[in-house]
Enzyme design. Structure first.
Site, PDB file in Angstrom:
ATOM      1  CG  ASP A  79      -0.234  -0.085   2.526  1.00  0.00           C
ATOM      2  OD1 ASP A  79       1.003  -0.274   2.520  1.00  0.00           O
ATOM      3  OD2 ASP A  79      -0.888   0.048   3.570  1.00  0.00           O
ATOM      4  CG  HIS A 281      20.662   4.405 -19.170  1.00  0.00           C
ATOM      5  ND1 HIS A 281      19.551   4.078 -19.894  1.00  0.00           N
ATOM      6  CD2 HIS A 281      21.059   5.606 -19.649  1.00  0.00           C
ATOM      7  CE1 HIS A 281      19.292   5.026 -20.786  1.00  0.00           C
ATOM      8  NE2 HIS A 281      20.204   5.973 -20.656  1.00  0.00           N
ATOM      9  CG  ASP A 298      22.894  12.205 -17.228  1.00  0.00           C
ATOM     10  OD1 ASP A 298      22.093  13.142 -17.033  1.00  0.00           O
ATOM     11  OD2 ASP A 298      22.915  11.529 -18.273  1.00  0.00           O
ATOM     12  CG  ASP A 310      19.280  15.082 -19.639  1.00  0.00           C
ATOM     13  OD1 ASP A 310      20.069  14.587 -18.809  1.00  0.00           O
ATOM     14  OD2 ASP A 310      19.004  14.534 -20.729  1.00  0.00           O
ATOM     15  CG  HIS A 391      25.227   8.094 -26.020  1.00  0.00           C
ATOM     16  ND1 HIS A 391      25.137   9.458 -26.192  1.00  0.00           N
ATOM     17  CD2 HIS A 391      26.212   7.884 -25.106  1.00  0.00           C
ATOM     18  CE1 HIS A 391      26.031  10.045 -25.406  1.00  0.00           C
ATOM     19  NE2 HIS A 391      26.704   9.118 -24.745  1.00  0.00           N
ATOM     20  CG  HIS A 395      17.384  13.692 -25.441  1.00  0.00           C
ATOM     21  ND1 HIS A 395      16.691  14.383 -24.475  1.00  0.00           N
ATOM     22  CD2 HIS A 395      18.516  13.237 -24.825  1.00  0.00           C
ATOM     23  CE1 HIS A 395      17.358  14.335 -23.332  1.00  0.00           C
ATOM     24  NE2 HIS A 395      18.486  13.658 -23.512  1.00  0.00           N
ATOM     25  CG  HIS A 402      14.756  10.613 -23.303  1.00  0.00           C
ATOM     26  ND1 HIS A 402      15.019   9.359 -22.839  1.00  0.00           N
ATOM     27  CD2 HIS A 402      15.911  11.299 -23.157  1.00  0.00           C
ATOM     28  CE1 HIS A 402      16.290   9.289 -22.436  1.00  0.00           C
ATOM     29  NE2 HIS A 402      16.841  10.461 -22.620  1.00  0.00           N
ATOM     30  CD  GLU A 426      22.564  13.320 -23.930  1.00  0.00           C
ATOM     31  OE1 GLU A 426      23.025  12.539 -23.102  1.00  0.00           O
ATOM     32  OE2 GLU A 426      21.346  13.555 -24.044  1.00  0.00           O
ATOM     33  CE1 TYR A 430      29.888   7.633 -21.587  1.00  0.00           C
ATOM     34  CE2 TYR A 430      29.615   7.505 -23.971  1.00  0.00           C
ATOM     35  CZ  TYR A 430      29.288   8.085 -22.760  1.00  0.00           C
ATOM     36  OH  TYR A 430      28.389   9.121 -22.713  1.00  0.00           O
ATOM     37  NE  ARG A 448      25.804  11.298 -20.537  1.00  0.00           N
ATOM     38  CZ  ARG A 448      25.925  10.110 -19.962  1.00  0.00           C
ATOM     39  NH1 ARG A 448      26.682   9.186 -20.538  1.00  0.00           N
ATOM     40  NH2 ARG A 448      25.327   9.819 -18.824  1.00  0.00           N
ATOM     41  CD  GLU A 450      22.507  15.232 -20.976  1.00  0.00           C
ATOM     42  OE1 GLU A 450      22.838  14.530 -20.000  1.00  0.00           O
ATOM     43  OE2 GLU A 450      21.481  15.027 -21.652  1.00  0.00           O
TER      44      GLU A 450
HETATM   45  N1  GLY Z   1      19.843  11.410 -18.590  1.00  0.00           N
HETATM   46  C1  GLY Z   1      19.377  10.763 -19.723  1.00  0.00           C
HETATM   47  C2  GLY Z   1      19.917  11.352 -20.947  1.00  0.00           C
HETATM   48  O1  GLY Z   1      20.914  12.039 -20.892  1.00  0.00           O
HETATM   49  O2  GLY Z   1      19.382  11.209 -22.009  1.00  0.00           O
HETATM   50 MN    MN Z   2      20.151  13.618 -22.171  1.00  0.00          MN
HETATM   51 MN    MN Z   3      21.460  13.109 -19.172  1.00  0.00          MN
END
Ligand code: GLY
Ligand code: MN
Ligand code: MN
Length: 484
Positions: A79, A281, A298, A310, A391, A395, A402, A426, A430, A448, A450
């Site tokens: 619950d 991730h 991140d 982000d 990647h 976005h 996203h 971003e 890696y 990274r 971003e």
């Molecule tokens: N934090 C998720 C991305 O950078 O897309």
């Molecule tokens: Mn992002």
């Molecule tokens: Mn991110």
């Protein structure tokens, strides 16, 4: 804490102690309370923006009832529910924000002539004349706090309000209706399948591709709160080194800021120390934070209006980059500059990725790790550099991290950029710890960077520019906080 009373929304005793109140107790509880309706509620600034957004939707779906559910609680265990967060389309068209957003509400655009009239069906305050205010553990005022009355919500959001218990009868009248499916399991079966449902979901997603002024201000606020969160992360760095599972220390430091300044996190924070940064991730965040390594963070604060930032920064735990760390970092930094430079109205979204990847591919070729030239590698059918870039680099960003995820390819990936779009840039590199193609000093480094940008008339504006990015600026920033 246990509810010793029944869940009055279902009338089923839920727990062993549940029992119906005696008439004497019920009457006693309902009496002796002072009036407590709120007066002088001012409309929020978002009201005019939400109205304009609904006009666009209305014009596209003349004569059809449109049903936008906020969605309900999501169970965490038994619950216990997660903190409530309404569906983004509901937020966009209603403007409802912060704690005003109550579970199970539904926004209805009811056809009227050439346009629509909007109604907000909601669960209003449990007033003192029913048993709910002290018995209902999910919605009762003495259990979860006060909600607006229908009049109060109407005054705040300038939308006609109706009690949620009137929605079922409305939806049963057989009128042509479109809904966003899979948002509220209570609404879905009440709305007949319509062959324009997917198109409707696409439309509401694509309408958010360009942000209005209000959205841009809220996104700046989300970024500014996130900047303070990154300061907190640096403050917490010594404690993270001293504490087992120190990634959790940094995760917690950022979360504290998100709760203080905003509603919540916009997404699960990624804290990757050392080679965990090479796991895209990495949200387990249960690793140690070691001196001499980098830590990739991140994270984004979601403000009360539900817009999120982000941002990623990759920080040296000691406050100083090693030569190998700096060399890789600078390659990502240059790649990001190329990404920023590519952005302006009319340029295809996919060009941002191309601009960033070209710099990375060339850098990797110069380091001697590519078995083909950078030009060859950039051919879609070859792409060897992607072993280390993994990647895409951009976005849309907004109410969802996203954002605009249901937009068609031709409106998103293959579309020209337009003024008012908000995007991330971003790029990353890696080098997995077991990657024998790189010299040992580079292995296990993940980087990274971003940032969040808004497309302007002639380029883009980096709305996270104030968060240090260049290695020299990062070292100075960390020195300023850690005093080394
Ligand atoms: N934090 C998720 C991305 O950078 O897309
Ligand atoms: Mn992002
Ligand atoms: Mn991110």
């Amino acid at each position: 804490m246990n509810n010793e009373n029944a869940d009055v929304t279902t009338d089923k005793p839920k727990r062993i102690h549940d029992q119906a109140p005696s008439e004497l107790f019920s009457n006693f509880m309902k009496s002796g309370w002072a009036p407590s309706d709120l007066s002088n509620i001012e409309p929020l600034e978002v009201v005019t923006y939400a109205y304009s957004r609904r006009q666009v939707l209305s014009a596209a779906y003349k004569g059809i009832r449109l049903v936008l559910p906020a969605g309900g609680f999501k169970v965490r265990a038994n619950d216990s529910d997660y903190n409530y967060r309404p569906h983004s389309a509901y937020v966009y068209y209603s403007g409802v924000q912060g704690a005003d957003a109550t579970a199970d509400a539904v926004l209805v655009l009811e056809p009227s002539g050439d346009s629509h009239i909007t109604y907000l069906y909601m669960n209003p305050r449990s007033t003192r004349d029913t048993d709910a205010f002290y018995r209902d553990a999910k919605y009762g005022e003495l259990w979860v706090g006060r909600r607006f009355t229908l009049d109060e919500a109407q005054a705040r959001y300038q939308i006609n309000t109706r009690h949620l218990n009137e929605l079922e009868a409305l939806l049963a009248d057989g009128k042509e209706t479109l809904t966003l499916r899979n948002v509220d399991p209570a609404v879905d079966p009440k709305v007949k399948k319509h062959d324009r449902e997917d198109e409707f979901a696409t439309f509401v997603s694509e309408q958010r591709l360009c942000k209005d002024e209000y959205e841009l201000r809220e996104m700046q606020a989300a970024v500014d709160a996130t900047a303070l969160g990154f300061n907190d992360v640096i403050h917490a760095m010594p404690a993270a080194v001293e504490t087992p599972r120190g990634e959790r220390v940094l995760d917690g430091a950022f979360y504290g800021r998100a709760r203080i300044l905003g509603n919540d996190l916009g997404y699960n924070t990624i804290v990757g120390a050392g080679s965990h940064a090479c796991v895209l991730h990495w949200i387990r965040n249960d690793g140690d934070v070691r001196r001499g390594e980098l830590v990739l963070v991140d994270a984004g604060v979601e403000v009360e209006s539900f817009y999120t930032a982000d941002i990623t920064r990759t920080l040296p735990v000691d406050g100083k980059f090693s030569p190998a760390q700096r060399a890789l970092y600078m390659l990502v930094y240059e790649s990001q500059l190329a990404g920023f430079a590519a952005i302006k109205p009319g340029v295809l979204f996919s060009e941002i990725n191309k601009a960033c990847q070209e710099v990375l591919a060339k850098g990797l070729a110069d380091m001697g790790v590519l078995t083909v030239s950078a030009e060859e590698s950039m051919k879609p059918e070859i792409g060897l550099h992607r072993r280390w870039t993994l990647h895409g680099v951009s976005h849309h960003l907004g109410l969802d991290v996203h954002d605009c995820a249901q937009a068609r390819k031709e409106q998103y990936l293959d579309a020209p950029l337009r003024e008012g779009m908000v995007l991330t840039v971003e790029p990353g590199l890696y080098i997995q710890p077991d990657d024998e193609l790189f010299a040992p000093e580079y292995r296990g480094i993940g980087i990274r960077i971003e940032d969040d940008v808004v497309v302007t008339a002639d380029g883009c504006r980096n709305i996270s520019e104030n968060i240090p990015r260049h290695p020299d600026e990062i070292e100075k920033w960390m020195q300023g906080i850690l005093g080394k």
